[in-house]
Design a protein around this motif. Structure first.
Motif, mmCIF file in Angstrom:
data_model
loop_
_atom_site.group_PDB
_atom_site.id
_atom_site.type_symbol
_atom_site.label_atom_id
_atom_site.label_comp_id
_atom_site.label_asym_id
_atom_site.label_seq_id
_atom_site.Cartn_x
_atom_site.Cartn_y
_atom_site.Cartn_z
ATOM 1 N N GLU A 47 0.841 -1.194 0.000
ATOM 2 C CA GLU A 47 0.000 0.000 0.000
ATOM 3 C C GLU A 47 0.878 1.247 0.000
ATOM 4 O O GLU A 47 1.968 1.245 0.585
ATOM 5 C CB GLU A 47 -0.918 0.040 1.235
ATOM 6 C CG GLU A 47 -1.961 -1.050 1.285
ATOM 7 C CD GLU A 47 -2.835 -0.936 2.516
ATOM 8 O OE1 GLU A 47 -2.947 0.191 3.067
ATOM 9 O OE2 GLU A 47 -3.395 -1.962 2.949
ATOM 10 N N ILE A 48 0.370 2.295 -0.644
ATOM 11 C CA ILE A 48 1.077 3.579 -0.673
ATOM 12 C C ILE A 48 0.080 4.687 -0.368
ATOM 13 O O ILE A 48 -0.991 4.752 -0.963
ATOM 14 C CB ILE A 48 1.722 3.848 -2.041
ATOM 15 C CG1 ILE A 48 2.668 2.719 -2.434
ATOM 16 C CG2 ILE A 48 2.468 5.183 -2.040
ATOM 17 C CD1 ILE A 48 3.230 2.864 -3.832
ATOM 18 N N GLU A 49 0.414 5.537 0.586
ATOM 19 C CA GLU A 49 -0.359 6.737 0.872
ATOM 20 C C GLU A 49 0.554 7.953 0.706
ATOM 21 O O GLU A 49 1.775 7.825 0.777
ATOM 22 C CB GLU A 49 -0.925 6.709 2.287
ATOM 23 C CG GLU A 49 -1.903 5.581 2.555
ATOM 24 C CD GLU A 49 -2.425 5.627 3.979
ATOM 25 O OE1 GLU A 49 -2.620 6.745 4.496
ATOM 26 O OE2 GLU A 49 -2.613 4.553 4.567
ATOM 27 N N ALA A 50 -0.046 9.102 0.492
ATOM 28 C CA ALA A 50 0.731 10.330 0.322
ATOM 29 C C ALA A 50 -0.004 11.498 0.946
ATOM 30 O O ALA A 50 -1.231 11.508 1.057
ATOM 31 C CB ALA A 50 0.988 10.597 -1.157
ATOM 32 N N SER A 51 0.771 12.499 1.361
ATOM 33 C CA SER A 51 0.161 13.722 1.886
ATOM 34 C C SER A 51 -0.701 14.375 0.818
ATOM 35 O O SER A 51 -1.792 14.861 1.088
ATOM 36 C CB SER A 51 1.252 14.689 2.361
ATOM 37 O OG SER A 51 2.169 14.944 1.307
ATOM 38 N N LYS A 103 6.170 17.185 2.957
ATOM 39 C CA LYS A 103 5.253 16.350 2.176
ATOM 40 C C LYS A 103 5.779 14.912 2.219
ATOM 41 O O LYS A 103 6.985 14.679 2.150
ATOM 42 C CB LYS A 103 5.155 16.858 0.744
ATOM 43 C CG LYS A 103 4.544 18.255 0.661
ATOM 44 C CD LYS A 103 3.177 18.298 1.340
ATOM 45 C CE LYS A 103 2.545 19.679 1.326
ATOM 46 N NZ LYS A 103 1.912 19.986 0.052
ATOM 47 N N TRP A 104 4.843 13.949 2.333
ATOM 48 C CA TRP A 104 5.296 12.591 2.643
ATOM 49 C C TRP A 104 4.655 11.513 1.788
ATOM 50 O O TRP A 104 3.581 11.689 1.218
ATOM 51 C CB TRP A 104 5.058 12.273 4.120
ATOM 52 C CG TRP A 104 3.667 12.550 4.633
ATOM 53 C CD1 TRP A 104 3.241 13.667 5.274
ATOM 54 C CD2 TRP A 104 2.518 11.687 4.547
ATOM 55 N NE1 TRP A 104 1.907 13.570 5.601
ATOM 56 C CE2 TRP A 104 1.435 12.368 5.166
ATOM 57 C CE3 TRP A 104 2.295 10.425 4.015
ATOM 58 C CZ2 TRP A 104 0.158 11.808 5.256
ATOM 59 C CZ3 TRP A 104 1.021 9.855 4.099
ATOM 60 C CH2 TRP A 104 -0.019 10.545 4.720
ATOM 61 N N LEU A 105 5.388 10.388 1.729
ATOM 62 C CA LEU A 105 4.918 9.128 1.179
ATOM 63 C C LEU A 105 4.989 8.086 2.285
ATOM 64 O O LEU A 105 6.008 7.986 2.978
ATOM 65 C CB LEU A 105 5.795 8.662 0.014
ATOM 66 C CG LEU A 105 5.679 9.400 -1.315
ATOM 67 C CD1 LEU A 105 6.878 9.055 -2.188
ATOM 68 C CD2 LEU A 105 4.383 9.026 -2.030
ATOM 69 N N LEU A 106 3.938 7.304 2.458
ATOM 70 C CA LEU A 106 3.931 6.244 3.459
ATOM 71 C C LEU A 106 3.774 4.909 2.752
ATOM 72 O O LEU A 106 2.819 4.704 1.994
ATOM 73 C CB LEU A 106 2.801 6.453 4.470
ATOM 74 C CG LEU A 106 2.827 5.534 5.697
ATOM 75 C CD1 LEU A 106 2.215 6.236 6.902
ATOM 76 C CD2 LEU A 106 2.082 4.225 5.448
ATOM 77 N N LEU A 107 4.712 3.993 2.978
ATOM 78 C CA LEU A 107 4.720 2.691 2.317
ATOM 79 C C LEU A 107 4.447 1.592 3.333
ATOM 80 O O LEU A 107 5.117 1.517 4.372
ATOM 81 C CB LEU A 107 6.076 2.434 1.647
ATOM 82 C CG LEU A 107 6.662 3.578 0.809
ATOM 83 C CD1 LEU A 107 7.989 3.165 0.211
ATOM 84 C CD2 LEU A 107 5.698 4.006 -0.277
ATOM 85 N N LYS A 108 3.464 0.748 3.042
ATOM 86 C CA LYS A 108 3.195 -0.418 3.878
ATOM 87 C C LYS A 108 3.819 -1.637 3.226
ATOM 88 O O LYS A 108 3.633 -1.886 2.026
ATOM 89 C CB LYS A 108 1.693 -0.630 4.048
ATOM 90 C CG LYS A 108 1.350 -1.830 4.933
ATOM 91 C CD LYS A 108 -0.159 -2.029 5.057
ATOM 92 C CE LYS A 108 -0.472 -3.244 5.926
ATOM 93 N NZ LYS A 108 -1.936 -3.476 6.038
ATOM 94 N N SER A 129 7.460 -2.637 9.414
ATOM 95 C CA SER A 129 6.373 -2.919 8.475
ATOM 96 C C SER A 129 5.948 -1.683 7.685
ATOM 97 O O SER A 129 5.143 -1.799 6.761
ATOM 98 C CB SER A 129 5.162 -3.480 9.222
ATOM 99 O OG SER A 129 5.481 -4.736 9.804
ATOM 100 N N TYR A 130 6.494 -0.521 8.059
ATOM 101 C CA TYR A 130 6.137 0.724 7.378
ATOM 102 C C TYR A 130 7.396 1.585 7.192
ATOM 103 O O TYR A 130 8.293 1.574 8.041
ATOM 104 C CB TYR A 130 5.106 1.532 8.184
ATOM 105 C CG TYR A 130 3.803 0.816 8.408
ATOM 106 C CD1 TYR A 130 2.731 0.995 7.548
ATOM 107 C CD2 TYR A 130 3.653 -0.053 9.501
ATOM 108 C CE1 TYR A 130 1.526 0.338 7.756
ATOM 109 C CE2 TYR A 130 2.456 -0.718 9.710
ATOM 110 C CZ TYR A 130 1.394 -0.520 8.837
ATOM 111 O OH TYR A 130 0.220 -1.185 9.055
ATOM 112 N N LEU A 131 7.407 2.317 6.092
ATOM 113 C CA LEU A 131 8.493 3.268 5.844
ATOM 114 C C LEU A 131 7.872 4.570 5.369
ATOM 115 O O LEU A 131 6.901 4.567 4.599
ATOM 116 C CB LEU A 131 9.471 2.733 4.804
ATOM 117 C CG LEU A 131 10.684 3.637 4.515
ATOM 118 C CD1 LEU A 131 11.965 2.817 4.464
ATOM 119 C CD2 LEU A 131 10.492 4.400 3.221
ATOM 120 N N LYS A 132 8.410 5.675 5.838
ATOM 121 C CA LYS A 132 7.884 6.985 5.470
ATOM 122 C C LYS A 132 9.001 7.873 4.927
ATOM 123 O O LYS A 132 10.052 8.015 5.542
ATOM 124 C CB LYS A 132 7.219 7.656 6.672
ATOM 125 C CG LYS A 132 6.293 8.812 6.298
ATOM 126 C CD LYS A 132 5.392 9.176 7.458
ATOM 127 C CE LYS A 132 4.236 10.057 7.006
ATOM 128 N NZ LYS A 132 3.288 10.332 8.095
#
Length: 455
Positions: free
Chosen positions: A235-239, A266-271, A337-340
Motif C-alpha cells: 500500500e502507498i499513501e501520500a500527503s 510532504k510525505w509518502l507512506l509505504l506499507k 512494516s512501514y516506511l515513510k
C-alpha cells in the motif's frame, strides 16, 4: 495514516542592531605573468573589486630594477590587469607597487579602500624561448572498484606541468554514468545500478596547449549487497500529489514517471507485506536532475510509533538517477512494516519529486525470498539456468502476467501465463545475475521475488 510527524522547528529571522559595520577591505594576495601573455601582469586580491580603475601612474613595475611603463589598467573580478609597454622574458625579476591615488582608487563594492603596496615580487612564468616543451605529468587518484548507487571521487588535482603552462582537463564517461563536472581536475561520479559486476571506462585528457595526454581509468562497478531481497510494498499513501504524478508511480519500475508534491514536510507512506529488516533504500528522483533533493526517512512497526532513521539527507547534487542510502547499523536488525519518506524540497525550490523507491533487506521468514507464504507462490529451480517454474497453490491469486526486472528496475522480460504450474523459458539475452520476478494482475503487482540466474 498513523501518527502525524512533527514539523521541524522553524528558525526565526536574524535581528540586526544599529551598530555600523566597518567596510570590507580587499587585501593584496599575489601577482604573476603568464607565458601566454608576457605583457600582462595580473595582481590578485582576496575578493571581488568594484569596477573602478585607477590611473596607470598609480602603479610602478620594475623589471630587473628598471622601470617598465604601464600602458593600461583594467579591473576584472579579483584581478587588476596591468598591460606593460614591452614583454617580459624568461628570467626577468619583476616587482610591482601600488600607491593609492586621491580618487578612483581600488576598492570593494562596499567602499573598502585598498591599501598601498610596495615592491611586491611578481611570479614570472615566462619560458625560455628555445626550450623544448615538457608534457604535463598526469596523476590521478581513483577507486578501482565502486559500489552501484554510490558517489565516488576522481581526483587529478595533483597533475602538473613542468613548464608551468596552464592545463585543461576533459573527462570522457559512458552515457549511463552521471558526473559532476567534465572539465574539473577533481570530479565525482554516481555509479550506475547494476545486477552484476561491470567495468565502467573513464578517460581523462590533459592539454597544455601543445600536447594532449590521455589516461584510461577502468573502474569495476559492483552490485551492492545482491544477496538481499526487495521488500514487497502493498500500500502507498501520500500527503498529496500533483496530477499525473501519482504516488503509485514510485513502484512501477519506470524512472520517467514520478510522485511529486509542492511544499515542506510532504510525505509518502509505504506499507510492506510483512515485517522486514531493512538494510538500505534505493531512491531515484527527477530524470536529468542537477540539484539536491532534501528528505528524512522514518520507519515503524505499527504505523503509530515512528523511528527517525535518516535525518536531513541530501541526494546527489548532479544526478537524479538511482542512489542508495544505508540504514544506520543500529536499525538494520529491527523488523519494520512501514516506511515513510518526508520531503523538504530541493536546493532550487520546495518541489518534492521521487520517481522510484525500493527497500532492500531480509523478511521475517528469513533470507530465502523464493517462497511467498502469503500467496503460496513458489519459484523453482532457483538459481535457474535456462528456465524456471512458477507454482501457485492459492487459487484466489488472480495473476495473469509476469515481468522480470534487473536490479536497476529495467524490465528485461514480460509475458502472460495461467494460474497453474508454468515453465518459463529464460531468454538467451539474460546474463548471470540477480533479477526480480514480478507477478501481476493487470497493472497491479501482487508478488515479487528474487531470482538468481547462473549460466
Amino acid at each position: 495514516a498513523g501518527n502525524i510527524l512533527n514539523n521541524p522547528p522553524s528558525i526565526g529571522a536574524y535581528e540586526s542592531g544599529s551598530t555600523a559595520l566597518a567596510p570590507v577591505v580587499p587585501v593584496y594576495v599575489s601577482s604573476a605573468i603568464a607565458n601566454a601573455t608576457p605583457t600582462l601582469l595580473e595582481m590578485t586580491y582576496n575578493m571581488t573589486l568594484a569596477n573602478i580603475v585607477p590611473a596607470a601612474a598609480s602603479f610602478s613595475v620594475l623589471v630587473n630594477s628598471v622601470a617598465r611603463t604601464v600602458s593600461t589598467v583594467a579591473v576584472s573580478g579579483t584581478k587588476v590587469q596591468l598591460t606593460l609597454e614591452s614583454a617580459i622574458k624568461f628570467g626577468d625579476i619583476i616587482t610591482v607597487s601600488y600607491t593609492k591615488p586621491s580618487s578612483n582608487y581600488l576598492q570593494s563594492f562596499v567602499h573598502g579602500q585598498t591599501a598601498s603596496i610596495s615592491a611586491k615580487s611578481v611570479t614570472n612564468n615566462c619560458q625560455e624561448a628555445n626550450k623544448a616543451n615538457a608534457p604535463p605529468v598526469v596523476l590521478v587518484n581513483y577507486p578501482e572498484t565502486a559500489y552501484a548507487g554510490f558517489i565516488s571521487d576522481l581526483d587529478a588535482s595533483s597533475t602538473y606541468d613542468p613548464n608551468n603552462d596552464p592545463l585543461i582537463a576533459e573527462w570522457t564517461v559512458p552515457t549511463d554514468v552521471s558526473i559532476s563536472s567534465l572539465n574539473s581536475f577533481k570530479t565525482e561520479f554516481l555509479a550506475p545500478v547494476v545486477d552484476k559486476s561491470e567495468i565502467v571506462n573513464f578517460k581523462l585528457a590533459v592539454s597544455d596547449g601543445k600536447v594532449i595526454l590521455t589516461k584510461d581509468l577502468p573502474i569495476t562497478v559492483l552490485p551492492y549487497k545482491p544477496e538481499l531481497a526487495a521488500a514487497k510494498i502493498t500500500e502507498i499513501e501520500a500527503s498529496d500529489y500533483r496530477t499525473p504524478d501519482y504516488p503509485s508511480n514510485i513502484i512501477d519500475g519506470n524512472t520517467t514517471t514520478r510522485w511529486s508534491s509542492d511544499g515542506d514536510n510532504k510525505w509518502l507512506l509505504l506499507k510492506l507485506a510483512g515485517p522486514f529488516k531493512i538494510s538500505h533504500v534505493m531512491l531515484a528522483f527527477l530524470e536529468g536532475q542537477k540539484f539536491e533533493s532534501y528528505f528524512d526517512i522514518y520507519a515503524s512497526k505499527d504505523n503509530i510509533n515512528w523511528e527517525h532513521i535518516l535525518t536531513a539527507v541530501a541526494s546527489c547534487k548532479f544526478s537524479g538517477e538511482r542512489q542508495i542510502f544505508d540504514f544506520p547499523a543500529i536499525n538494520t536488525n529491527t523488523e519494520y512494516s512501514y516506511l515513510k519518506y518526508v520531503g523538504h524540497g530541493n536546493s532550487v525550490n520546495l518541489l518534492n519529486t521521487v520517481s522510484e523507491i525500493k527497500i532492500f533487506g531480509t523478511s521475517q521468514q528469513g533470507t530465502n525470498a523464493n517462497n511467498s507464504k502469503e500467496n503460496n507462490i513458489i519459484i523453482y529451480p532457483n538459481p535457474a539456468r535456462d528456465y524456471f517454474n512458477i507454482s501457485i497453490e492459492e487459487t484466489t491469486t488472480n495473476s495473469n502476467s509476469i515481468r522480470i526486472l534487473d536490479f536497476s528496475g529495467r524490465v528485461v522480460f514480460e509475458d502472460s501465463y495461467t494460474q497453474i504450474t508454468n515453465k518459463i523459458q529464460l531468454p538467451d539475452s539474460l546474463d548471470s545475475g540477480v533479477y526480480i520476478v514480478e507477478l501481476r494482475s493487470g497493472s497491479i503487482s501482487i508478488d515479487a521475488q528474487k531470482l538468481i540466474i547462473k549460466r
